[in-house]
Write a protein that holds these residues in place. Structure first.
Motif, PDB file in Angstrom:
ATOM      1  N   VAL A  58       0.829  -1.207   0.000  1.00 48.61           N
ATOM      2  CA  VAL A  58       0.000   0.000   0.000  1.00 48.61           C
ATOM      3  C   VAL A  58       0.862   1.255   0.000  1.00 48.61           C
ATOM      4  N   SER A  59       1.898   1.280   0.837  1.00 48.01           N
ATOM      5  CA  SER A  59       2.722   2.488   0.928  1.00 48.01           C
ATOM      6  C   SER A  59       3.460   2.745  -0.376  1.00 48.01           C
ATOM      7  N   TYR A  60       3.941   1.689  -1.023  1.00 48.05           N
ATOM      8  CA  TYR A  60       4.618   1.882  -2.307  1.00 48.05           C
ATOM      9  C   TYR A  60       3.626   2.321  -3.384  1.00 48.05           C
ATOM     10  N   PHE A  61       2.467   1.684  -3.400  1.00 46.87           N
ATOM     11  CA  PHE A  61       1.442   2.028  -4.383  1.00 46.87           C
ATOM     12  C   PHE A  61       1.084   3.504  -4.308  1.00 46.87           C
ATOM     13  N   MET A  62       0.877   4.019  -3.101  1.00 46.87           N
ATOM     14  CA  MET A  62       0.475   5.406  -2.955  1.00 46.87           C
ATOM     15  C   MET A  62       1.586   6.370  -3.374  1.00 46.87           C
ATOM     16  N   LYS A  63       2.830   6.002  -3.207  1.00 44.85           N
ATOM     17  CA  LYS A  63       3.927   6.818  -3.736  1.00 44.85           C
ATOM     18  C   LYS A  63       3.957   6.764  -5.256  1.00 44.85           C
ATOM     19  N   ASP A  64       3.780   5.558  -5.778  1.00 46.49           N
ATOM     20  CA  ASP A  64       3.958   5.358  -7.211  1.00 46.49           C
ATOM     21  C   ASP A  64       2.880   6.045  -8.041  1.00 46.49           C
ATOM     22  N   VAL A  65       1.622   6.012  -7.603  1.00 46.15           N
ATOM     23  CA  VAL A  65       0.571   6.589  -8.435  1.00 46.15           C
ATOM     24  C   VAL A  65       0.747   8.104  -8.586  1.00 46.15           C
ATOM     25  N   PHE A  66       1.143   8.777  -7.525  1.00 48.51           N
ATOM     26  CA  PHE A  66       1.360  10.221  -7.626  1.00 48.51           C
ATOM     27  C   PHE A  66       2.590  10.519  -8.481  1.00 48.51           C
ATOM     28  N   ARG A  67       3.625   9.722  -8.322  1.00 43.77           N
ATOM     29  CA  ARG A  67       4.834   9.899  -9.137  1.00 43.77           C
ATOM     30  C   ARG A  67       4.540   9.650 -10.611  1.00 43.77           C
ATOM     31  N   LEU A  74      -0.182  14.382 -15.859  1.00 44.02           N
ATOM     32  CA  LEU A  74      -1.627  14.317 -15.675  1.00 44.02           C
ATOM     33  C   LEU A  74      -2.023  14.860 -14.308  1.00 44.02           C
ATOM     34  N   PRO A  75      -3.082  15.643 -14.220  1.00 45.58           N
ATOM     35  CA  PRO A  75      -3.573  16.069 -12.898  1.00 45.58           C
ATOM     36  C   PRO A  75      -4.081  14.856 -12.150  1.00 45.58           C
ATOM     37  N   PHE A  76      -3.846  14.823 -10.843  1.00 44.79           N
ATOM     38  CA  PHE A  76      -4.192  13.612 -10.105  1.00 44.79           C
ATOM     39  C   PHE A  76      -4.435  13.920  -8.633  1.00 44.79           C
ATOM     40  N   ARG A  77      -5.491  13.310  -8.110  1.00 45.60           N
ATOM     41  CA  ARG A  77      -5.787  13.300  -6.685  1.00 45.60           C
ATOM     42  C   ARG A  77      -6.675  12.092  -6.418  1.00 45.60           C
ATOM     43  N   TRP A  78      -6.503  11.484  -5.259  1.00 44.55           N
ATOM     44  CA  TRP A  78      -7.387  10.359  -4.953  1.00 44.55           C
ATOM     45  C   TRP A  78      -8.826  10.859  -4.926  1.00 44.55           C
ATOM     46  N   PRO A  79      -9.757  10.126  -5.537  1.00 41.28           N
ATOM     47  CA  PRO A  79     -11.126  10.635  -5.704  1.00 41.28           C
ATOM     48  C   PRO A  79     -11.835  10.913  -4.388  1.00 41.28           C
ATOM     49  N   ARG A  80     -12.687  11.926  -4.445  1.00 39.36           N
ATOM     50  CA  ARG A  80     -13.545  12.291  -3.319  1.00 39.36           C
ATOM     51  C   ARG A  80     -14.987  12.345  -3.825  1.00 39.36           C
ATOM     52  N   PRO A  81     -15.798  11.315  -3.525  1.00 41.61           N
ATOM     53  CA  PRO A  81     -15.486  10.126  -2.746  1.00 41.61           C
ATOM     54  C   PRO A  81     -14.777   9.063  -3.581  1.00 41.61           C
ATOM     55  N   ASP A  82     -14.191   8.100  -2.881  1.00 45.35           N
ATOM     56  CA  ASP A  82     -13.614   6.931  -3.527  1.00 45.35           C
ATOM     57  C   ASP A  82     -14.744   6.163  -4.220  1.00 45.35           C
ATOM     58  N   PRO A  83     -14.552   5.748  -5.471  1.00 42.16           N
ATOM     59  CA  PRO A  83     -15.601   4.962  -6.144  1.00 42.16           C
ATOM     60  C   PRO A  83     -15.923   3.651  -5.447  1.00 42.16           C
ATOM     61  N   THR A 124     -12.883  13.264 -14.697  1.00 35.52           N
ATOM     62  CA  THR A 124     -13.758  13.865 -13.694  1.00 35.52           C
ATOM     63  C   THR A 124     -13.495  13.272 -12.308  1.00 35.52           C
ATOM     64  N   ILE A 125     -13.274  11.967 -12.264  1.00 36.67           N
ATOM     65  CA  ILE A 125     -13.106  11.276 -10.986  1.00 36.67           C
ATOM     66  C   ILE A 125     -11.713  11.473 -10.405  1.00 36.67           C
ATOM     67  N   TRP A 126     -10.668  11.408 -11.240  1.00 33.33           N
ATOM     68  CA  TRP A 126      -9.290  11.303 -10.755  1.00 33.33           C
ATOM     69  C   TRP A 126      -8.453  12.566 -10.857  1.00 33.33           C
ATOM     70  N   SER A 127      -8.880  13.549 -11.605  1.00 36.78           N
ATOM     71  CA  SER A 127      -8.014  14.706 -11.852  1.00 36.78           C
ATOM     72  C   SER A 127      -7.876  15.623 -10.645  1.00 36.78           C
ATOM     73  N   GLY A 128      -8.821  15.561  -9.699  1.00 38.31           N
ATOM     74  CA  GLY A 128      -8.816  16.498  -8.587  1.00 38.31           C
ATOM     75  C   GLY A 128      -9.491  17.810  -8.897  1.00 38.31           C
ATOM     76  N   GLU A 129     -10.050  17.931 -10.085  1.00 41.39           N
ATOM     77  CA  GLU A 129     -10.706  19.165 -10.490  1.00 41.39           C
ATOM     78  C   GLU A 129     -12.172  19.221 -10.054  1.00 41.39           C
ATOM     79  N   VAL A 130     -12.697  18.101  -9.572  1.00 37.59           N
ATOM     80  CA  VAL A 130     -14.114  18.014  -9.222  1.00 37.59           C
ATOM     81  C   VAL A 130     -14.263  17.435  -7.818  1.00 37.59           C
ATOM     82  N   GLU A 131     -15.020  18.110  -6.986  1.00 33.92           N
ATOM     83  CA  GLU A 131     -15.419  17.571  -5.694  1.00 33.92           C
ATOM     84  C   GLU A 131     -16.773  16.875  -5.865  1.00 33.92           C
TER      85      GLU A 131
END
Length: 216
Positions: A58-67, A74-83, A124-131
């Motif tokens: 999990v810790s490696y995955f969370m580093k890797d996806v942002f990297r 690509l713009p990226f943020r963990w979705p809010r809410p998580d699907p 829409t879900i992953w870019s962080g541009e939409v709450e």
């Protein structure tokens, strides 16, 4: 003759989000067709997969996806809410978001706009541009950008969820038969390419099979 490949893809996979722009660019430049096959994420299909992972996974995955998102620009943020919903660290709870999303993906495929909908909805879900991507008209606007009538598509999905679930189940059986269970997974010429980082290898294989520029 056009080349074609199958794409097994999940709305909850950040790597699925990351590969779509390259797949769209490939189809725009070359005579190749993507057969989109939406599947449910592993967290829903096999929640025990995550219950037995080493904590370092999990810790490696969370580093890797942002990297990886930064590397690809690509713009990226963990979705809010998580699907995919969790309770007390477990995925074994009702999943209203991911089932409907996946069924909408199937509906988009049936209307000939599968890859376009994956791009717009995942952005829409992953870019962080939409709450709260699941509320208001966010998904409707994504569908509109993909050339779809969201109201018509959503009505079809909500009226017969069992049919769409059956399509997803068939996609998942085909995916395993093709050689892997993860997403994104591309299958070309019977050969599986698992992971967005295998995109270049798939194109390399396509070139060996006569990949040609799309006619103007």
């Amino acid at each position: 003759m056009s080349l074609s490949y199958d794409l097994y893809w999940s709305f909850r996979s950040p790597y699925s989000y990351m590969v779509v722009p390259r797949l769209i660019a490939l189809e725009a430049e070359y005579d190749v067709v993507c057969n989109v096959k939406p599947v449910y994420p592993l967290a829903v299909r096999t929640p025990e997969f995550f219950e037995t992972r080493d904590p370092l996974w999990v810790s490696y995955f969370m580093k890797d996806v942002f990297r990886e998102a930064a590397f690809l620009g690509l713009p990226f943020r963990w979705p809010r809410p998580d699907p995919v919903q969790q309770a007390n660290g477990s995925y074994r709870v009702p999943q209203p978001h991911i089932h409907r999303l996946t069924h909408l993906g199937v509906a988009a495929v049936e209307r000939g706009r599968g890859l376009a909908f994956l791009k717009e909805a995942s952005h829409t879900i992953w870019s962080g541009e939409v709450e709260n991507w699941h509320e208001g008209d966010h998904l409707a606007r994504a569908a509109g950008r993909a050339g779809l009538d969201f109201a018509e598509m959503a009505e079809a999905v909500d009226a017969d969820p069992d049919r769409y679930a059956a399509v997803v189940e068939e996609n998942q059986l085909e995916q395993r038969a093709a050689g892997h269970w993860g997403v994104p997974m591309m299958v070309f010429g019977g050969e599986p390419f698992f992971g967005q980082d295998r995109f270049d290898q798939m194109v390399w294989r396509m070139r060996q099979q006569g990949l040609a520029a799309r006619a103007a």
